[in-house]
Scaffold this motif. Structure first.
Motif, PDB file in Angstrom:
ATOM      1  N   SER A 128       0.813  -1.215   0.000  1.00 48.32           N
ATOM      2  CA  SER A 128       0.000   0.000   0.000  1.00 48.32           C
ATOM      3  C   SER A 128       0.847   1.265   0.000  1.00 48.32           C
ATOM      4  CB  SER A 128      -0.936   0.017   1.200  1.00 48.32           C
ATOM      5  OG  SER A 128      -0.192   0.163   2.407  1.00 48.32           O
ATOM      6  N   HIS A 129       2.056   1.152   0.518  1.00 46.67           N
ATOM      7  CA  HIS A 129       2.988   2.290   0.601  1.00 46.67           C
ATOM      8  C   HIS A 129       2.423   3.439   1.430  1.00 46.67           C
ATOM      9  CE1 HIS A 129       5.414   1.014  -3.244  1.00 46.67           C
ATOM     10  NE2 HIS A 129       5.308   0.054  -2.328  1.00 46.67           N
ATOM     11  N   THR A 130       1.558   3.111   2.340  1.00 42.69           N
ATOM     12  CA  THR A 130       1.067   4.074   3.328  1.00 42.69           C
ATOM     13  C   THR A 130       1.031   3.380   4.678  1.00 42.69           C
ATOM     14  OG1 THR A 130      -1.245   3.477   2.875  1.00 42.69           O
ATOM     15  CG2 THR A 130      -0.336   5.382   1.690  1.00 42.69           C
ATOM     16  N   TYR A 131       1.312   4.147   5.732  1.00 42.79           N
ATOM     17  CA  TYR A 131       1.338   3.584   7.075  1.00 42.79           C
ATOM     18  C   TYR A 131      -0.039   3.624   7.726  1.00 42.79           C
ATOM     19  CZ  TYR A 131       6.482   3.589   7.429  1.00 42.79           C
ATOM     20  OH  TYR A 131       7.822   3.343   7.263  1.00 42.79           O
ATOM     21  N   ALA A 132      -0.333   2.598   8.521  1.00 45.66           N
ATOM     22  CA  ALA A 132      -1.389   2.731   9.515  1.00 45.66           C
ATOM     23  C   ALA A 132      -0.881   3.734  10.554  1.00 45.66           C
ATOM     24  CB  ALA A 132      -1.682   1.374  10.158  1.00 45.66           C
ATOM     25  N   ASP A 133      -1.783   4.494  11.157  1.00 44.47           N
ATOM     26  CA  ASP A 133      -1.405   5.511  12.143  1.00 44.47           C
ATOM     27  C   ASP A 133      -0.408   6.514  11.572  1.00 44.47           C
ATOM     28  OD1 ASP A 133      -2.871   4.454  14.510  1.00 44.47           O
ATOM     29  OD2 ASP A 133      -1.502   2.762  14.261  1.00 44.47           O
ATOM     30  N   SER A 134      -0.563   6.850  10.302  1.00 41.71           N
ATOM     31  CA  SER A 134       0.424   7.722   9.644  1.00 41.71           C
ATOM     32  C   SER A 134       0.481   9.112  10.279  1.00 41.71           C
ATOM     33  CB  SER A 134       0.106   7.841   8.149  1.00 41.71           C
ATOM     34  OG  SER A 134      -1.179   8.388   7.945  1.00 41.71           O
ATOM     35  N   ASP A 135      -0.657   9.645  10.724  1.00 39.28           N
ATOM     36  CA  ASP A 135      -0.646  10.976  11.339  1.00 39.28           C
ATOM     37  C   ASP A 135       0.132  10.968  12.644  1.00 39.28           C
ATOM     38  OD1 ASP A 135      -2.054  12.181   9.320  1.00 39.28           O
ATOM     39  OD2 ASP A 135      -3.999  12.056  10.309  1.00 39.28           O
ATOM     40  N   ALA A 136      -0.066   9.936  13.450  1.00 38.98           N
ATOM     41  CA  ALA A 136       0.668   9.847  14.718  1.00 38.98           C
ATOM     42  C   ALA A 136       2.168   9.730  14.470  1.00 38.98           C
ATOM     43  CB  ALA A 136       0.162   8.665  15.530  1.00 38.98           C
ATOM     44  N   ILE A 137       2.550   8.959  13.463  1.00 36.89           N
ATOM     45  CA  ILE A 137       3.968   8.808  13.140  1.00 36.89           C
ATOM     46  C   ILE A 137       4.553  10.147  12.695  1.00 36.89           C
ATOM     47  CG2 ILE A 137       5.591   7.715  11.536  1.00 36.89           C
ATOM     48  CD1 ILE A 137       3.654   5.283  11.538  1.00 36.89           C
ATOM     49  N   ARG A 138       3.807  10.849  11.862  1.00 37.92           N
ATOM     50  CA  ARG A 138       4.265  12.167  11.416  1.00 37.92           C
ATOM     51  C   ARG A 138       4.431  13.109  12.603  1.00 37.92           C
ATOM     52  NH1 ARG A 138       1.673  16.678  10.940  1.00 37.92           N
ATOM     53  NH2 ARG A 138      -0.356  15.659  11.133  1.00 37.92           N
ATOM     54  N   ILE A 139       3.475  13.089  13.518  1.00 35.25           N
ATOM     55  CA  ILE A 139       3.554  13.966  14.689  1.00 35.25           C
ATOM     56  C   ILE A 139       4.773  13.616  15.542  1.00 35.25           C
ATOM     57  CG2 ILE A 139       2.408  14.590  16.845  1.00 35.25           C
ATOM     58  CD1 ILE A 139      -0.276  14.181  15.324  1.00 35.25           C
ATOM     59  N   MET A 140       4.999  12.328  15.761  1.00 36.13           N
ATOM     60  CA  MET A 140       6.142  11.926  16.581  1.00 36.13           C
ATOM     61  C   MET A 140       7.458  12.312  15.914  1.00 36.13           C
ATOM     62  SD  MET A 140       7.594  10.730  19.214  1.00 36.13           S
ATOM     63  CE  MET A 140       6.425   9.857  20.243  1.00 36.13           C
ATOM     64  N   ASP A 141       7.565  12.105  14.604  1.00 34.63           N
ATOM     65  CA  ASP A 141       8.799  12.469  13.899  1.00 34.63           C
ATOM     66  C   ASP A 141       9.100  13.953  14.035  1.00 34.63           C
ATOM     67  OD1 ASP A 141       9.243   9.874  13.079  1.00 34.63           O
ATOM     68  OD2 ASP A 141       8.493  10.161  11.048  1.00 34.63           O
ATOM     69  N   ALA A 142       8.067  14.781  13.981  1.00 38.78           N
ATOM     70  CA  ALA A 142       8.268  16.223  14.123  1.00 38.78           C
ATOM     71  C   ALA A 142       8.465  16.635  15.571  1.00 38.78           C
ATOM     72  CB  ALA A 142       7.075  16.970  13.525  1.00 38.78           C
ATOM     73  N   TRP A 143       7.776  15.954  16.474  1.00 41.13           N
ATOM     74  CA  TRP A 143       7.761  16.365  17.883  1.00 41.13           C
ATOM     75  C   TRP A 143       9.042  16.006  18.613  1.00 41.13           C
ATOM     76  CZ3 TRP A 143       4.328  13.885  22.241  1.00 41.13           C
ATOM     77  CH2 TRP A 143       4.262  14.745  23.356  1.00 41.13           C
ATOM     78  N   TRP A 144       9.593  14.836  18.338  1.00 40.17           N
ATOM     79  CA  TRP A 144      10.699  14.338  19.157  1.00 40.17           C
ATOM     80  C   TRP A 144      11.867  15.326  19.268  1.00 40.17           C
ATOM     81  CZ3 TRP A 144      11.296  10.910  22.822  1.00 40.17           C
ATOM     82  CH2 TRP A 144      12.587  10.633  23.276  1.00 40.17           C
ATOM     83  N   PRO A 145      12.453  15.808  18.177  1.00 42.61           N
ATOM     84  CA  PRO A 145      13.576  16.746  18.353  1.00 42.61           C
ATOM     85  C   PRO A 145      13.165  18.044  19.028  1.00 42.61           C
ATOM     86  CG  PRO A 145      12.953  16.556  16.040  1.00 42.61           C
ATOM     87  CD  PRO A 145      12.205  15.490  16.757  1.00 42.61           C
ATOM     88  N   LEU A 146      11.919  18.471  18.818  1.00 44.40           N
ATOM     89  CA  LEU A 146      11.449  19.697  19.467  1.00 44.40           C
ATOM     90  C   LEU A 146      11.288  19.503  20.963  1.00 44.40           C
ATOM     91  CD1 LEU A 146       8.705  20.730  16.875  1.00 44.40           C
ATOM     92  CD2 LEU A 146      10.958  21.776  17.160  1.00 44.40           C
ATOM     93  N   LEU A 147      10.704  18.368  21.368  1.00 44.76           N
ATOM     94  CA  LEU A 147      10.468  18.166  22.798  1.00 44.76           C
ATOM     95  C   LEU A 147      11.767  17.918  23.547  1.00 44.76           C
ATOM     96  CD1 LEU A 147      10.486  15.010  24.164  1.00 44.76           C
ATOM     97  CD2 LEU A 147       8.675  14.714  22.485  1.00 44.76           C
ATOM     98  N   VAL A 148      12.730  17.230  22.912  1.00 45.95           N
ATOM     99  CA  VAL A 148      14.018  17.005  23.571  1.00 45.95           C
ATOM    100  C   VAL A 148      14.729  18.336  23.800  1.00 45.95           C
ATOM    101  CG1 VAL A 148      16.327  16.019  23.291  1.00 45.95           C
ATOM    102  CG2 VAL A 148      14.314  14.635  22.775  1.00 45.95           C
ATOM    103  N   LYS A 149      14.741  19.164  22.783  1.00 43.87           N
ATOM    104  CA  LYS A 149      15.373  20.479  22.931  1.00 43.87           C
ATOM    105  C   LYS A 149      14.647  21.305  23.994  1.00 43.87           C
ATOM    106  CE  LYS A 149      16.746  24.489  20.094  1.00 43.87           C
ATOM    107  NZ  LYS A 149      18.204  24.352  20.209  1.00 43.87           N
ATOM    108  N   GLY A 150      13.300  21.287  23.965  1.00 48.82           N
ATOM    109  CA  GLY A 150      12.531  22.032  24.959  1.00 48.82           C
ATOM    110  C   GLY A 150      12.670  21.485  26.357  1.00 48.82           C
TER     111      GLY A 150
END
Length: 939
Positions: free
Chosen positions: A772-794
Motif C-alpha cells: 500500500s505504501h502508506t502507514y497505519a497511524d500515519s498521522d501519529a507517526i508524522r507527529i512523533m517524527d516532528a515532535w521528538w527533536p522539538l520536545l528534547v530540545k525544549g
C-alpha cells in the motif's frame, strides 16, 4: 567461463553490437551435486541476504538495466522475499518460514542444480537454481580455497576491486572523483592509513606468530588469491568481466584494451582494514567527550558538573538492558575513583588535523556536487552517463559514532517446544547492490561451513553454520581506542607551536612519520566529474595517528588516536579458520576458544542442539592504573598501556576470562547494547531505553510462556523490526505527563488522541497492507517524527544551557528515526533507533512524575522539575510539531522520493555500488544477513 542465465532484452544486445562489443553467452556445464552428508540441521537451518547472490554485471547487463529495467539472474531474487516479512510475520509458522528465508542446508539436490564448474581439477563449484549460491567442494584444501576465490571474483569482482582501493586511499583514481568517493576515501585513509610495507608486514605476521595455523592460513589466502586471478585471467579475454571496468575507463568497451589488475595478499589486508574500521572497532571520541565535560563544569562547577556529565555518559547505567543478565560482572573501562593523567584541552584551542592538501580542479570545489566538464560520450551510451555521478559509493560510511546495527535472539532448549535451542541472528551491514557480504558453502579438508562472508575475505565463512552448530555476531564497540595528548617540540630547541611536526617520546624530540597519498582523476563515461586531484596526509606517532591539535595547560599538543587493532587487521584470520574447522569447533566451549582469536570488537553467539553461548571478542588493552578511558590522557610513559610496544602496536591485553561470556543462559539478546554489568560502554547512550529493549521485552515474554519455536522467535524479531522505539518506550510517559493537564485546543487534543491510539496499536511503522505504501497511524507517526527533536530540545536545553546541550548532542545525536540521514548508507539505511536521547527523556520524565529512577540525571530538566511547567512545554512543542508540514518533515531526495511521502522517506534502498539498481522496500529494522536455526541432532 562466467555462469549466468540472462534476461537481457534484444534491444540492449543490439545496441552493444552496434558499438562493436561482442556479447558472450553462457557455456553449458555437466551437472553433479555436492554431497550433503554430515548436515545435522535436518532442514531446519535457513538464511537470507538481499538483494541477490550475483553481484557482477557485464556492460550488456548494465545497459539492459538502465534502458529496460532488466536484471541479470540472481541479482535481486532475495529482495522480495526479504522485504515481505513485515507484512507476513503475524501468521508465520515453522512451515511457512520458507516463504521468507532460503534453505541453508548443505549441498544441492540434483534437481536444483543450475550449473557446475571445475575452475581447477581439485575443486567443483555447484550453483543452485533458486539463489545461485556457490557450493564449493574441494578434494584438496588448496582447491577449496582456490574455488572460494574464483567464486568470489565471479560474484563480486568489481566490489572487491573498489574496496581494495578504498583500503589504500585510492578510490577516486580508480572509480572517479565524485564528491561521495572523495569523502569515502578520506574517511578511511584517516582511520587506517597504511604504507605497502605496513600491509606486507601484516601478511608476514600471519605465519610468523601463529604457528602451524598461521602457516595454513597464509597458504589458504594464497590459494584464494590464485582463484581470484584465475577468474580475472579468463574473464578479460572472454569479455564477461564486470561492465563497470568499461564505464570507468579501465577497459575500452570497443577494443577490449586495458587490464584488470591481479590481486595480491596485501589487497586482502586493505580489504580487512575497511571491514575492521566499519564494524569491528570501538572507542575513540575522547576529545569530544572532554569538551562536554568542560561545558558541564563551566555550567555547574567542577564537582557538580562532573556528576552531570557522568549521568549523561551512562557508561554503567543500572537500568541498561544487558546481554549477560545472569548476575556475572566483567569490569572494564569504568570510571576510576581517582583519575590521573587527564589531558583536557584549553578552552577554544582544539583544531582538527588537516587531511587534504593541494586541491586542483573538481577537488577544489566546495560544493557537495563537484563541477562538471563536458565529456564526449557515444550517443548510444549516453543513458549510462551519470550512473555514478553521485559516487560509486556513499561518502558517509564512517559517519556514525558507533558502527553497530546487527542483532541476535537466542533461546535455550529449556524453553523451546522441541527441547533444542533456537536462534535468529545476523549482522546488519547496510543495504547495497551488490551486498558487501556474499553467501557460500565451503567443503574440503579441514573446512565445512555454509553462510556469509565479506566479499574479498571469503576464504572462510565468517557468519553461518557448520555441520552441527551455527554462529553469528553483532558489533560490540567496546573501548579499544584511546586518545593521547602528545606534547609537541622543536628539534632545534626553539619554543614549539601548535603547528610543530615533532613530539616528545620518552624525553626525546622525534619527528612525526608522514603517510601520504596523492589521488587524481579524469572524467569517464560513468562519472562526468571534472578532472581533479589532491594529496592526503596523515601524521603517525608511536602513540597513534594525529587527529587534532590543541594546547593543554598552555603547552601545544597533538591529540592522537591509538587503536589496539591498528596494524593487526589480519590477525583475526585464525579465529575464522577455527570456526570453519569441524575438528576444532564441536561444542560451546570450543566455539568460545575460537572467537577468542578474533581481535575485532564483536559479540559472538552460538547455537547447537544442546547449548547456546556468547563471547565478546576484541583486543582490550590493559590501561595504566587510574586512567579514565573516556577522556584524553597525557602521552607519558606512566600512562601508556601496560606492556606497550609501539614497534608493532602490541600491549598486554585483558585475558579471555575477563571478557563477557556465558553458556546456556535462559536467553540472549543483542542489538549493540551493553554487554554485561560493569563492562562500560564506549560512548554515550546505553541507558534505560535502548533499542535492545524491543528484543528483550519480547523474548522475555516468550521464555516465560515456554514452548518457543523458530517461527515465534522470528516473529519477535520481526515485530521489533517495525516498532518505533520512542513510541513504545517513551511515549507512554509523555502521555502520562499530559494526562493531568486539561487540553482545550481541539487540534492538540486530537494530536494527543492520535498518539495514544498509536501507542495502543503497538507504535508500529508498518504498511496498512502489503504494497500500500502508506502507514497505519500515519498521522501519529508524522507527529512523533516532528515532535521528538522539538520536545528534547525544549526539555533539556533550558536547564543545561545552550553550550552544554550542544556539547552533549555532539557526542550523542537526539534522534535516529528511519527517515533520518544516518547509518552506513545515510538515509534509507534500515537500521534505526540505535543512538538517541530516549533514555535521557525516559529518566527525566519519570523523575518529574515522581516515579523511581536508578541512575538518574542528577537534575530534573523538564520544566525545571515542575510538572505543570513540563506539561506546558510538551504542549507548546507538540503544537509546533502538528503545524510542521509533511513536505518539510519528509523533503524528498535524490533516490526518487517525493516531498511529503512518509513511506518512501523511511524505505530501504539498496545503494548501488555499481551499474545495477534495485527496487526499494518497506522499512524494517533488521539484520541484512540473517539466519534462523534449530539443530535437532549433534555429532
Amino acid at each position: 567461463m562466467r555462469r549466468r542465465t540472462r534476461t537481457l532484452r534484444t534491444a540492449a544486445a543490439t545496441a552493444l553490437l552496434a558499438l562493436g562489443v561482442t556479447v558472450i553467452g553462457p557455456v553449458p556445464h555437466s551437472a553433479v551435486a555436492a554431497d550433503p552428508g554430515d548436515d545435522y540441521c535436518q532442514g531446519q537451518c535457513d538464511d537470507i541476504l538481499p538483494p541477490g547472490e550475483n553481484g557482477n554485471a557485464t556492460l550488456a547487463d548494465i545497459l539492459g538495466n538502465k534502458l529496460f529495467g532488466t536484471h541479470p539472474a540472481h541479482t535481486e531474487d532475495q529482495l522480495g522475499t526479504y522485504g515481505a516479512l513485515p507484512g507476513g510475520y503475524g501468521s508465520l509458522t515453522d512451515a511457512t518460514l520458507g516463504d521468507y528465508y532460503n534453505s541453508s542446508s548443505f549441498g544441492v539436490p540434483p534437481d536444483q542444480i543450475e550449473s557446475v564448474q571445475h575452475p581447477r581439477s581439485d575443486v567443483t563449484v555447484t550453483r543452485d537454481r533458486s539463489t545461485g549460491v556457490p557450493h564449493i567442494q574441494g578434494t584438496t584444501r588448496s582447491g577449496t580455497e582456490f574455488g572460494a576465490g574464483y567464486a568470489a571474483a565471479e560474484d563480486r569482482l568489481w566490489l572487491m576491486d573498489l574496496f581494495r582501493h578504498v583500503g589504500r586511499g585510492e578510490l577516486t583514481s580508480f572509480a572517479g572523483g565524485a564528491a561521495a568517493n572523495q569523502g569515502l576515501e578520506q574517511q578511511f585513509f584517516s582511520a587506517a592509513p597504511y604504507t605497502e610495507a605496513d600491509l606486507q608486514a601484516q601478511v608476514d605476521r600471519i605465519a610468523s606468530t601463529n604457528g602451524a595455523r598461521g602457516q595454513q592460513a597464509l597458504a589458504d589466502a594464497q590459494s584464494y588469491v590464485d582463484g581470484i586471478n584465475a577468474y580475472i585471467g579468463q574473464a578479460k579475454p572472454g569479455r564477461y568481466f564486470p561492465g563497470e571496468y568499461d564505464l570507468t575507463g579501465h577497459i575500452n568497451a570497443i577494443t577490449n584494451a586495458g587490464e584488470i589488475e591481479p590481486f595480491k595478499l596485501t589487497d586482502l589486508i586493505a580489504l580487512g582494514a575497511v571491514v575492521g574500521a566499519l564494524f569491528g572497532s570501538g572507542g575513540g571520541g575522547q576529545v569530544q567527550s572532554a569538551l562536554a565535560l568542560q561545558a558541564a563544569q563551566n555550567k555547574y562547577g567542577v564537582v557538580k558538573g562532573t556528576q552531570v556529565w557522568e549521568a549523561f555518559r551512562e557508561r554503567n547505567d543500572p537500568e541498561a538492558v544487558l546481554t549477560v543478565h545472569d548476575g556475572q560482572t566483567f569490569p572494564y573501562a569504568d570510571q576510576p575513583a581517582h583519575p590521573r593523567g587527564e589531558a583536557l584541552p584549553d578552552p577554544g584551542s582544539v583544531v582538527p588535523e588537516q587531511l587534504v592538501y593541494d586541491r586542483t580542479g573538481s577537488a577544489a570545489s566546495s560544493s557537495r556536487a563537484p563541477a562538471r566538464t563536458p565529456l564526449h560520450v557515444p550517443a548510444k551510451l549516453r543513458p549510462l552517463q551519470g550512473i555514478f555521478d553521485n559516487g560509486v559509493l556513499p561518502g558517509n560510511l564512517l559517519s556514525t559514532p558507533r558502527k553497530g546495527m546487527s542483532n541476535a535472539l537466542l533461546v535455550s532448549g529449556k524453553y523451546t517446544a522441541s527441547g533444542h535451542p533456537v536462534a535468529v541472528f545476523g549482522p546488519q551491514t547496510g543495504y547495497f547492490a551488490p551486498q558487501l557480504l556474499m553467501r557460500e558453502e565451503l567443503r574440503g579438508p579441514g573446512i565445512s561451513a555454509r553462510g556469509a562472508a565479506f566479499a574479498g575475505l571469503n576464504m572462510y565463512v565468517e557468519l553461518g553454520r557448520g555441520q552441527d552448530y551455527a554462529w553469528s555476531a553483532t558489533s560490540a564497540g567496546q573501548d579499544v581506542t584511546d586518545t593521547y595528548a602528545v606534547e609537541l617540540c622543536d628539534p632545534s630547541g626553539k619554543t614549539p607551536t601548535i603547528e610543530s611536526d615533532s613530539y616528545l617520546w620518552h624525553g626525546s624530540c622525534v619527528p612525526f612519520e608522514k603517510i601520504e597519498r596523492t589521488d587524481s582523476w579524469s572524467p569517464t563515461i560513468a562519472d562526468s566529474t571534472a578532472a581533479g586531484s589532491y594529496r592526503m596526509q596523515v601524521y603517525r606517532t608511536r602513540y597513534g595517528l594525529v587527529t587534532a591539535r590543541a594546547t593543554v595547560g598552555g603547552k601545544p599538543v597533538a591529540y592522537t588516536s591509538l587503536r589496539s587493532s591498528y596494524q593487526h587487521e589480519a590477525d583475526s584470520i585464525i579465529g575464522f579458520q577455527m570456526l570453519n574447522d569441524p575438528g576444532f569447533v564441536h561444542d560451546a566451549r570450543s566455539f568460545q576458544q575460537a572467537v577468542q582469536h578474533i581481535d575485532y570488537t564483536f559479540n559472538w553467539f552460538y547455537a547447537d542442539s544442546q547449548d547456546i553461548a556468547y563471547y565478546n571478542s576484541g583486543t582490550n588493552p590493559v590501561r595504566a592504573a587510574d586512567v579514565d578511558p573516556s577522556l584524553p590522557v597525557l602521552a607519558e610513559q606512566s600512562y601508556e598501556w601496560q606492556g606497550f610496544n609501539p614497534a608493532d602496536n602490541t600491549s598486554a591485553d585483558t585475558p579471555p576470562s575477563e571478557h563477557p561470556q556465558s553458556i546456556d543462559q535462559d536467553y540472549y539478546v543483542s542489538w549493540n547494547n551493553k554487554q554485561a554489568k560493569d563492562y562500560s560502554s564506549s560512548g554515550f547512550g546505553d541507558g534505560s531505553v535502548h533499542r535492545a529493549n524491543l528484543l528483550d521485552d519480547r523474548v522475555k515474554r516468550l521464555v516465560k510462556q515456554g514452548g518457543v519455536t523458530r517461527a515465534a522467535l522470528t516473529q519477535a524479531m520481526a515485530d521489533a523490526a517495525v516498532t518505533d522505539l520512542r513510541g513504545e518506550d517513551v511515549l507512554p510517559e509523555l502521555l502520562a505527563v499530559l494526562r493531568g493537564k486539561p487540553i482545550t485546543d481541539p487540534q492538540l487534543a486530537s494530536a494527543v488522541a492520535e498518539l495514544a491510539n498509536w501507542s495502543n496499536d503497538g507504535a508500529k511503522r508498518k504498511e496498512n497492507s502489503p504494497g500500500s505504501h502508506t502507514y497505519a497511524d500515519s498521522d501519529a507517526i508524522r507527529i512523533m517524527d516532528a515532535w521528538w527533536p522539538l520536545l528534547v530540545k525544549g526539555e533539556f536545553e533550558p536547564g543545561l544551557g545552550s553550550d552544554l546541550y550542544n556539547a552533549l548532542t555532539a557526542n550523542l545525536g537526539v534522534d535516529e528515526s528511519p527517515s533520518a540521514g544516518h547509518g552506513p548508507t545515510g538515509s534509507h539505511a534500515g537500521s534505526s533507533f540505535q543512538l538517541g536521547w530516549w533514555s535521557y527523556a525516559d529518566k527525566d520524565l519519570r523523575a518529574v512524575l515522581g516515579r523511581p529512577v536508578q541512575g538518574g540525571l542528577a537534575e530534573k530538566y523538564c520544566g525545571g522539575g515542575d510538572l505543570p511547567a513540563c506539561q506546558s512545554m510538551l504542549l507548546t512543542t507538540l503544537k509546533q510539531a502538528v503545524a510542521t508540514p509533511a513536505d518539510q518533515l519528509y523533503p524528498g531526495d535524490g533516490t526518487g522520493c517525493a516531498a511529503g511521502d512518509q513511506w518512501c522517506a523511511d524505505s530501504i534502498v539498496q545503494r548501488p555500488l555499481g551499474g545495477i539498481s534495485d527496487d526499494r522496500i518497506s522499512w524494517q529494522n533488521r539484520p541484512t544477513y540473517q539466519q534462523v536455526v534449530e539443530f535437532p541432532s549433534h555429532r
